[in-house]
Scaffold this motif. Structure first.
Motif, PDB file in Angstrom:
ATOM      1  N   LEU A   9      57.721  72.836  -1.249  1.00 50.69           N
ATOM      2  CA  LEU A   9      59.024  72.177  -1.112  1.00 50.69           C
ATOM      3  C   LEU A   9      59.770  72.173  -2.442  1.00 50.69           C
ATOM      4  O   LEU A   9      60.981  72.396  -2.489  1.00 50.69           O
ATOM      5  CB  LEU A   9      58.859  70.753  -0.583  1.00 50.69           C
ATOM      6  CG  LEU A   9      58.444  70.631   0.876  1.00 50.69           C
ATOM      7  CD1 LEU A   9      58.163  69.169   1.219  1.00 50.69           C
ATOM      8  CD2 LEU A   9      59.513  71.199   1.779  1.00 50.69           C
ATOM      9  N   PHE A  10      59.045  71.940  -3.527  1.00 49.98           N
ATOM     10  CA  PHE A  10      59.659  71.964  -4.854  1.00 49.98           C
ATOM     11  C   PHE A  10      60.179  73.361  -5.177  1.00 49.98           C
ATOM     12  O   PHE A  10      61.297  73.534  -5.670  1.00 49.98           O
ATOM     13  CB  PHE A  10      58.661  71.495  -5.918  1.00 49.98           C
ATOM     14  CG  PHE A  10      59.220  71.555  -7.308  1.00 49.98           C
ATOM     15  CD1 PHE A  10      60.159  70.626  -7.734  1.00 49.98           C
ATOM     16  CD2 PHE A  10      58.819  72.547  -8.190  1.00 49.98           C
ATOM     17  CE1 PHE A  10      60.685  70.690  -9.012  1.00 49.98           C
ATOM     18  CE2 PHE A  10      59.337  72.612  -9.462  1.00 49.98           C
ATOM     19  CZ  PHE A  10      60.264  71.679  -9.879  1.00 49.98           C
ATOM     20  N   VAL A  11      59.374  74.381  -4.897  1.00 48.72           N
ATOM     21  CA  VAL A  11      59.792  75.763  -5.147  1.00 48.72           C
ATOM     22  C   VAL A  11      61.046  76.088  -4.315  1.00 48.72           C
ATOM     23  O   VAL A  11      61.985  76.715  -4.800  1.00 48.72           O
ATOM     24  CB  VAL A  11      58.639  76.747  -4.840  1.00 48.72           C
ATOM     25  CG1 VAL A  11      59.131  78.185  -4.837  1.00 48.72           C
ATOM     26  CG2 VAL A  11      57.521  76.568  -5.850  1.00 48.72           C
ATOM     27  N   ALA A  12      61.063  75.653  -3.062  1.00 48.29           N
ATOM     28  CA  ALA A  12      62.219  75.894  -2.195  1.00 48.29           C
ATOM     29  C   ALA A  12      63.458  75.185  -2.740  1.00 48.29           C
ATOM     30  O   ALA A  12      64.553  75.745  -2.731  1.00 48.29           O
ATOM     31  CB  ALA A  12      61.915  75.427  -0.773  1.00 48.29           C
ATOM     32  N   LEU A  13      63.303  73.953  -3.209  1.00 48.07           N
ATOM     33  CA  LEU A  13      64.432  73.206  -3.776  1.00 48.07           C
ATOM     34  C   LEU A  13      64.990  73.909  -5.004  1.00 48.07           C
ATOM     35  O   LEU A  13      66.210  74.053  -5.146  1.00 48.07           O
ATOM     36  CB  LEU A  13      63.994  71.781  -4.132  1.00 48.07           C
ATOM     37  CG  LEU A  13      65.053  70.914  -4.799  1.00 48.07           C
ATOM     38  CD1 LEU A  13      66.174  70.612  -3.809  1.00 48.07           C
ATOM     39  CD2 LEU A  13      64.441  69.635  -5.329  1.00 48.07           C
ATOM     40  N   VAL A  14      64.124  74.375  -5.880  1.00 48.30           N
ATOM     41  CA  VAL A  14      64.573  75.098  -7.077  1.00 48.30           C
ATOM     42  C   VAL A  14      65.301  76.377  -6.665  1.00 48.30           C
ATOM     43  O   VAL A  14      66.349  76.725  -7.228  1.00 48.30           O
ATOM     44  CB  VAL A  14      63.381  75.401  -8.007  1.00 48.30           C
ATOM     45  CG1 VAL A  14      63.773  76.359  -9.113  1.00 48.30           C
ATOM     46  CG2 VAL A  14      62.826  74.116  -8.597  1.00 48.30           C
ATOM     47  N   ALA A  15      64.789  77.084  -5.663  1.00 47.42           N
ATOM     48  CA  ALA A  15      65.434  78.311  -5.193  1.00 47.42           C
ATOM     49  C   ALA A  15      66.823  78.016  -4.623  1.00 47.42           C
ATOM     50  O   ALA A  15      67.775  78.768  -4.852  1.00 47.42           O
ATOM     51  CB  ALA A  15      64.558  78.992  -4.148  1.00 47.42           C
TER      52      ALA A  15
END
Length: 88
Positions: A9-15
């Motif tokens: 979820l964190f990686v998706a938010l950064v993307a």
């Protein structure tokens, strides 16, 4: 070490954040101050006195009687904040 759901979820938010920055960054659309006879004195004045002092003179020509601003233009009190000088 396996990535957990919150890591993805964190990686998706950064993307998504980077995607938004990329989407809103485009080519500059603001008109530049032309390097012509009329504006030549202001190029020198910016170097001497700064942008804030120089932009006080914009209203002498760019006013409703002479060269009116286009519809939807922001208030004309910080002209050189957006309008950059042309490179020579």
């Amino acid at each position: 070490m396996a990535l957990k759901k919150r890591d993805w979820l964190f990686v998706a938010l950064v993307a998504v954040v980077f995607g938004i920055f990329f989407a809103i960054s485009g080519e500059e659309k603001t008109i530049r101050v032309p390097h012509d006879e009329i504006h030549a004195k202001f190029f020198e004045m910016v170097n001497r006195e700064g942008k804030k002092e120089t932009e006080k003179f914009c209203k002498e020509c760019h006013n409703p009687q002479n060269l009116s601003l286009p519809e939807g233009h922001p208030p004309p009190f910080r002209c050189l904040f957006c309008h950059k000088f042309e490179e020579r």
